[in-house]
Design an enzyme around this catalytic site. Structure first.
Site, short mmCIF file in Angstrom:
data_model
loop_
_atom_site.label_atom_id
_atom_site.label_comp_id
_atom_site.label_asym_id
_atom_site.label_seq_id
_atom_site.Cartn_x
_atom_site.Cartn_y
_atom_site.Cartn_z
N LYS A 12 49.53 74.97 22.66
CA LYS A 12 49.60 74.80 23.78
C LYS A 12 49.76 75.66 24.89
O LYS A 12 50.63 76.10 24.93
CB LYS A 12 51.06 73.50 23.35
CG LYS A 12 51.84 73.05 25.23
CD LYS A 12 53.10 73.17 24.85
CE LYS A 12 53.82 74.22 25.40
NZ LYS A 12 54.72 74.99 25.66
N GLY A 20 47.16 32.07 46.16
CA GLY A 20 45.80 32.42 46.15
C GLY A 20 45.38 33.53 46.81
O GLY A 20 45.88 33.99 47.63
N ARG A 38 48.85 33.92 32.69
CA ARG A 38 48.07 33.75 30.82
C ARG A 38 48.16 34.76 29.86
O ARG A 38 47.57 34.65 29.27
CB ARG A 38 46.86 33.26 31.84
CG ARG A 38 46.94 31.89 32.04
CD ARG A 38 45.48 31.34 33.00
NE ARG A 38 44.85 32.40 34.39
CZ ARG A 38 43.89 32.55 35.39
NH1 ARG A 38 43.25 31.11 34.78
NH2 ARG A 38 44.17 32.53 36.50
N ALA A 57 52.86 91.04 7.76
CA ALA A 57 53.43 89.93 6.69
C ALA A 57 55.34 89.29 6.50
O ALA A 57 55.53 90.57 6.53
CB ALA A 57 52.97 89.22 5.66
N ALA A 74 47.96 40.33 43.10
CA ALA A 74 49.10 40.22 43.50
C ALA A 74 49.78 38.61 42.76
O ALA A 74 50.50 38.28 42.77
CB ALA A 74 49.63 40.12 44.58
N GLY A 132 41.60 42.01 41.29
CA GLY A 132 41.79 43.19 40.10
C GLY A 132 41.35 43.20 38.87
O GLY A 132 42.45 44.30 38.29
N ASP A 133 41.17 41.83 38.29
CA ASP A 133 40.88 42.53 37.40
C ASP A 133 39.30 42.05 36.41
O ASP A 133 39.22 41.27 35.64
CB ASP A 133 41.85 40.67 36.85
CG ASP A 133 41.17 39.36 37.65
OD1 ASP A 133 39.84 39.44 37.76
OD2 ASP A 133 41.97 37.83 37.20
C1 UD1 Z 1 39.25 33.45 40.30
C2 UD1 Z 1 38.32 32.96 41.17
C3 UD1 Z 1 37.19 32.37 40.75
C4 UD1 Z 1 35.82 33.46 39.40
C5 UD1 Z 1 37.38 34.54 38.78
C6 UD1 Z 1 36.91 35.32 38.38
C7 UD1 Z 1 39.59 31.93 43.19
C8 UD1 Z 1 39.89 30.81 43.37
N1 UD1 Z 1 39.23 31.54 42.10
O1 UD1 Z 1 39.63 32.94 39.49
O2 UD1 Z 1 35.79 31.37 41.01
O3 UD1 Z 1 35.55 32.61 38.55
O4 UD1 Z 1 38.03 34.44 40.51
O5 UD1 Z 1 37.07 36.13 37.86
O6 UD1 Z 1 39.70 32.96 43.92
N2 UD1 Z 1 45.45 37.14 43.09
C9 UD1 Z 1 46.68 37.58 44.32
N3 UD1 Z 1 47.28 36.85 45.51
C10 UD1 Z 1 47.15 35.71 44.30
C11 UD1 Z 1 46.60 35.02 43.04
C12 UD1 Z 1 45.41 35.90 42.97
O7 UD1 Z 1 46.14 38.98 44.36
O8 UD1 Z 1 47.90 34.58 44.89
C13 UD1 Z 1 44.72 37.71 42.59
C14 UD1 Z 1 44.63 38.40 40.91
O9 UD1 Z 1 46.59 38.72 40.41
C15 UD1 Z 1 44.09 38.19 40.53
C16 UD1 Z 1 42.51 37.89 41.02
O10 UD1 Z 1 43.60 37.82 42.52
O11 UD1 Z 1 43.18 40.10 40.34
C17 UD1 Z 1 41.80 36.85 41.23
O12 UD1 Z 1 42.73 35.49 40.84
P1 UD1 Z 1 42.75 35.01 39.62
O13 UD1 Z 1 44.30 33.68 39.72
O14 UD1 Z 1 42.77 35.67 37.75
O15 UD1 Z 1 41.66 33.95 39.53
P2 UD1 Z 1 41.46 33.12 38.85
O16 UD1 Z 1 41.48 32.08 38.36
O17 UD1 Z 1 40.28 33.70 37.39
CA CA Z 2 40.82 35.99 36.54
#
Ligand code: UD1
Ligand code: CA
Length: 478
Positions: free
Chosen positions: A370, A96, A33, A442, A28, A120-121
């Protein structure tokens, strides 16, 4: 009297069986970035969206349920995941990672058994590693086990803080870390396995971070540690697996790592890779021993290559299965195709979805197929279009043969019998059937069915005008 024991008796130390894990995937975040209008988790690494890559790693655990937390981009993410066994929880606005898990509470449901929380990343994550976490939590009855890793640069990842006895007692986000903590090289992967009870206890206590005003899931570690919880952090065997994507640079690095990992997997499986720097092998590709891959080959989607097949340069295979001993020549493009044993394809062939080549088929340059089955040993070696067709075994399709499958509104099928010979530059106006062993001369435009063993011919009779050229060139007299 002692009852005879049934089945295997558990040793006293063996952990009891536990409920299948429930999985939460956090997707979410706004992903600002990335500087993209596309939600971050819908960017792709080696052809898969980040969220699908994480989901597929999680699916390997046979979870009892998977909850994906989505925010403002929920529709696009939901449509990408359509048809998959997931539930969605909504977090809007994104406050968060801790808040994201809290928003998923209802969808996670009650009951015991572990809860695996994933970002999710992190597209390079493997099921084996998740299974390791689940197993360790069960064996040691931990409140929480999470994955750490040591990338070459700890960058913006959360730092894992251990106490004097080496126990993990906290995760400090880079932006909150002291200069000393910043130097910690062991960082948090964002991959956690909680006991259901410990997760609930931790969520109840997470407070907003005073700097970012977000609820950090990472704070759960300190909360549980302070309550004398049992926590472990285990380090990923290969740091690349835990790589998280926040920026385009991270995405490019992930692509490169996935690419290298595909090549390493192929080499370990007994594949010859002639130029590892240029060959691309996606994470869902299956390879058998003695496959040979030439430079600049790209294997994508659910492509499978059986023993001993060879793929030559600049060929791209997507969701294609290639049976043993087949050779796909250079500069081919295939998608959703099946290539039979010992078949020869290319150079410059295009097999579109629904193309099925049986054994020993030959498809040559500038041939497009196809939704067509080409049966055993049939050949179409040059410049042809075979769409919505059934091409009989052992038949020969000449250069320039075209199935006219589309009448402007509907598609129609062409059936070519076993052992038929279709001469060059023929058009087969579908729906039409060419009989077994029939010949098409042909240049024929076939508009009616051709009986078995018949010759079909439709040509304007040729006229030879003797001496015409000399007469034309002769000086004109007034
Ligand atoms: C987060 C961790 C960090 C870790 C890193 C690893 C926290 C606070 N920090 O940082 O310790 O080293 O991942 O990759 O967890 N998301 C939500 N809702 C929100 C915020 C984020 O669903 O409100 C999801 C994002 O879509 C993402 C994941 O949570 O898939 C991680 O969020 P992201 O903002 O990428 O955290 P990092 O700063 O990478
Ligand atoms: Ca991340």
């Amino acid at each position: 009297m002692k009852k005879p024991s049934r089945g295997v008796r558990k040793s006293p130390s063996a952990p009891a069986a536990e409920a299948a894990p429930r999985v939460v995937i956090l997707a979410a975040g706004v992903g600002s970035r990335m500087r993209s209008s596309l939600p971050k988790v819908l960017h792709r690494v080696a052809g898969r969206t980040l969220v699908e890559a994480v989901l597929e790693a999680a699916e390997g655990l046979s979870p009892s349920r998977v909850v994906v937390v989505v925010g403002t981009d929920r529709e696009r993410i939901a449509s990408t995941l359509a048809g998959r066994e997931v539930r969605f929880a909504i977090q809007d606005p994104p406050l968060g990672t801790g808040d994201a898990v809290a928003r998923a509470r209802e969808a996670i449901g009650d009951g015991d058994g572990p809860v695996v929380v994933l970002a999710g990343d992190t597209p390079l994550l493997r099921t084996e590693t998740l299974a390791r976490l689940v197993r360790l939590r069960r064996e040691k009855n931990l409140d929480l086990v999470f994955l750490s890793f040591r990338p070459p640069e700890p960058g913006d990842f959360g730092r894992v803080v251990r106490d004097g006895r080496g126990r993990a007692v906290g995760i400090v986000e880079a932006r909150n870390a002291s200069a000393r903590q910043k130097r910690i090289r062991e960082v948090n992967a964002g991959v956690y396995c909680f006991s259901a009870g410990a997760l609930a206890r931790a969520l109840a206590k997470i407070r907003r971070d005073p700097v970012s005003e977000e609820y950090y899931l990472t704070v759960a570690v300190a909360i549980l540690a302070a309550a004398k919880g049992k926590i472990e952090a285990i380090e990923a065997e290969d740091w690349r697996e835990a790589w998280g994507v926040n920026t385009r640079r991270d995405l490019a690095a992930a692509e490169e790592m996935e690419h290298r990992r595909g090549v390493e997997r192929a080499l370990d499986a007994g594949v010859t890779v002639l130029d590892p720097a240029t060959v691309r092998i996606g994470p869902r590709v299956a390879l058998a021993p003695d496959v040979v891959l030439h430079p600049f080959v790209s294997l994508e989607g659910r492509t499978t290559l059986a023993e001993g097949c060879e793929v030559l340069s600049f060929t791209r295979l997507v969701d294609t299965s290639v049976a043993a001993g087949a050779v796909v020549g250079p500069h081919c493009e295939t998608e959703g195709a099946k290539i039979g044993a010992r078949a020869r394809v290319g150079p410059f062939s295009r097999l579109r979805p629904g193309s099925e080549l049986e054994e020993d088929v030959r498809i040559g340059n500038f041939v497009e197929t196809k939704n067509t089955i080409v049966r055993k040993g049939a050949k179409a070696q040059h410049l042809a279009y075979l769409g919505d067709a059934d091409v009989g075994a052992g038949s020969n399709i000449g250069a320039g043969v075209i199935t006219c499958n589309y009448d402007g509104q509907m598609k129609h099928r062409t059936t070519i019998g076993e052992g038929a010979f279709v001469g060059t530059d023929s058009q087969l106006v579908a729906p039409v059937t060419i009989g077994k062993g029939a010949y098409v001369g042909a240049g024929t435009t076939v508009t009616q069915d051709v009986p078995d063993g018949a010759l079909a011919l439709s040509r304007v009779p040729q006229v030879n005008n003797e001496g015409w050229v000399v007469r034309r060139k002769a000086p004109k007299t007034e």
